[in-house]
Write an enzyme that holds these catalytic residues in place. Structure first.
Site, PDB file in Angstrom:
ATOM      1  N   HIS A 435     -44.997 -59.480  50.516  1.00  0.00           N
ATOM      2  CA  HIS A 435     -44.556 -58.332  51.207  1.00  0.00           C
ATOM      3  C   HIS A 435     -43.442 -58.289  52.044  1.00  0.00           C
ATOM      4  CE1 HIS A 435     -44.935 -54.008  51.653  1.00  0.00           C
ATOM      5  NE2 HIS A 435     -46.238 -53.934  52.525  1.00  0.00           N
ATOM      6  N   ASP A 439     -41.515 -54.174  48.672  1.00  0.00           N
ATOM      7  CA  ASP A 439     -42.196 -53.085  49.332  1.00  0.00           C
ATOM      8  C   ASP A 439     -43.392 -52.496  48.322  1.00  0.00           C
ATOM      9  OD1 ASP A 439     -40.599 -53.101  51.477  1.00  0.00           O
ATOM     10  OD2 ASP A 439     -39.050 -51.909  50.488  1.00  0.00           O
TER      11      ASP A 439
END
Length: 464
Positions: A435, A439
């Site tokens: 992450h 995204d």
């Protein structure tokens, strides 16, 4: 009386003079004999005493005032060990040594897993005699020549490095009974029984016993019982293999480094399974390999990576490296641990090329013959836990990649299609991603592309 005393004195003087003359004559004869014996020695001569390992150098020097003779003295003493040679077989060139081969650029050592031969066995040139287990692969140690194994120089479980000697092989001798270092036992003389210790003599005087103090009252037993642990003899402790330790280290590093997040979706496998059933015979007849479901997911992953290039990228320090190639790793579970060989240039392959590559890599992985180069690199990983019956899971990223796709088992579930509830072969798919780089939107779009291509394989033909 006086006359007798005079006669005795005269006789004693005469005997002393005779003894003195005789002594001088003997001394002169000894000197001449000594001089004669020293004259027989050469000017410089080396004498080697019998049974000794040193030699002495003697030199003649002229005696002062005596030009006709010389006296031999020690001028120096040289202690030089005499070297003896024994015709060992190694000197004769009839033995060779098996050494640890080069194991790869990133591998510096390994563990000697097991011996394939025993001392005294005959081996041929390039025949494997032992196996080394490394962090990634198992490597064979081959015999450099035909002959008989005399002895092993290491033991099972020892850590070895490239170039270390492992075995001595005789190229001319017959099988000789030798043992490995682990089987050698040091012969020690039997220990002499120690003499019995003398019992202390009891004193004749009686010891007066003191009256015992009253014992304190025992504490009341608690009603709660302590938990009964299983006995230790029902447990066994075994060392971890190098491959297992390497896998454990890499997976824990992945958890500690990446910001792991997993997103899920479900895929209707009806159309892909129908395509496979329709063309599997013709596919096998033409390409000589069976058409599986894995090649369809690899093609779908290639398409998704091309639509979302950030999933194929990786963070390197303060930079992002975008890869313009697609090398897909496939997780293969073996009896020794998990290995991840790489399908290189997957974006340039068709279904048949992918299936052939998968079969070849899986076979090598299970046989333990896969090489380091075949597992190096990779930009994305596909793991199929469905072959073991897994319904859903959260896979862990394989560093230095940024995402991994998890496939699972196909289960018939009721689905609503066209307003009707019908049974459909459904599969859950999971995408675990870093992450920090990817995204949630890109991750969901990526997994959605996988779903669309698998449910409608015709999209690959039209590139839509």
């Amino acid at each position: 009386m006086m006359l007798r005393a005079v006669i005795r004195r005269a006789s004693s003087r005469a005997s002393s003079s005779v003894s003195s003359g005789l002594g001088k004559s003997l001394q002169s004869s000894r000197v001449s004999a000594s001089a004669l014996s020293f004259h027989s020695v050469s000017s410089t001569q080396t004498l080697v005493p019998r049974g000794s390992h040193a030699h002495h150098s003697f030199h003649h020097r002229s005696c002062p005032g005596c030009p006709d003779c010389s006296r031999t003295i020690f001028s120096n003493f040289q202690c030089t060990t005499l070297q003896t040679s024994r015709p060992f077989s190694s000197d004769a060139g009839d033995v060779v040594e098996a050494v640890v081969p080069h194991m790869g650029e990133s591998i510096t050592d390994g563990t000697l897993a097991n011996f394939l031969k025993k001392p005294g066995d005959r081996v041929e040139a390039d025949e494997a005699i032992a196996q080394i287990e490394t962090d990634k692969v198992t490597i064979d140690i081959a015999s450099p020549a035909s002959g008989v194994i005399q002895e092993f120089l290491v033991k099972e479980g020892d850590t070895v490095e490239p170039g270390n000697k492992v075995a001595i092989i005789s190229t001319s001798a017959d099988a000789v009974s030798h043992v490995a270092p682990s089987e050698k036992t040091a012969e020690k003389p039997a220990a002499k029984p120690s003499p019995p210790a003398e019992e202390p003599k009891l004193e004749s005087s009686k010891v007066v016993e003191k009256p015992k103090a009253p014992s304190p009252p025992s504490p009341t037993k608690q009603s709660a019982k302590e938990p009964q642990l299983p006995p230790k003899d029902r447990e066994r402790r075994v060392p971890m293999t190098r491959l297992r330790k390497r896998v454990a280290t890499r997976l824990k590093d992945s958890q500690n480094t990446f910001a792991l997040l997993t997103t899920f979706n479900e895929v209707d496998m009806t159309n892909l399974m129908k395509l496979r059933s329709q063309y599997k015979d013709a596919f096998f007849e033409k390409h000589g390999v069976k058409l599986g479901l894995m090649s369809g997911f690899i093609k779908a992953a290639v398409s998704a990576l091309q639509h979302q290039p950030v999933v194929n990228a990786v963070i390197d320090g303060d930079d992002i490296i975008y890869r313009d190639y697609v090398d897909i790793s496939i997780a293969v579970g073996t009896s020794k641990g998990l290995v991840v060989p790489v399908i290189r240039g997957a974006d340039q392959m068709n279904f048949a090329d992918i299936e052939k590559t998968i079969n070849s890599l899986a076979k090598k992985a299970n046989e333990g013959t896969i090489s380091i180069d075949e597992m190096a690199g990779g930009s994305f990983t596909v793991s199929n836990g469905g072959v073991y019956g897994s319904l859903i899971s959260t896979p862990i990223i394989n560093p230095p990649q940024s995402a991994i796709l998890g496939m699972h088992s196909i289960v018939q579930r009721p689905m609503v299609v066209g307003g009707s509830v019908v049974p459909r072969p459904m599969m859950y798919v999971a995408l675990t991603y870093d992450h920090r780089l990817i995204d949630g939107r890109e991750a969901v779009y990526f997994l959605r592309r996988i779903k669309d291509v698998v449910e409608d394989p015709q999209r690959l033909l039209l590139d839509i």
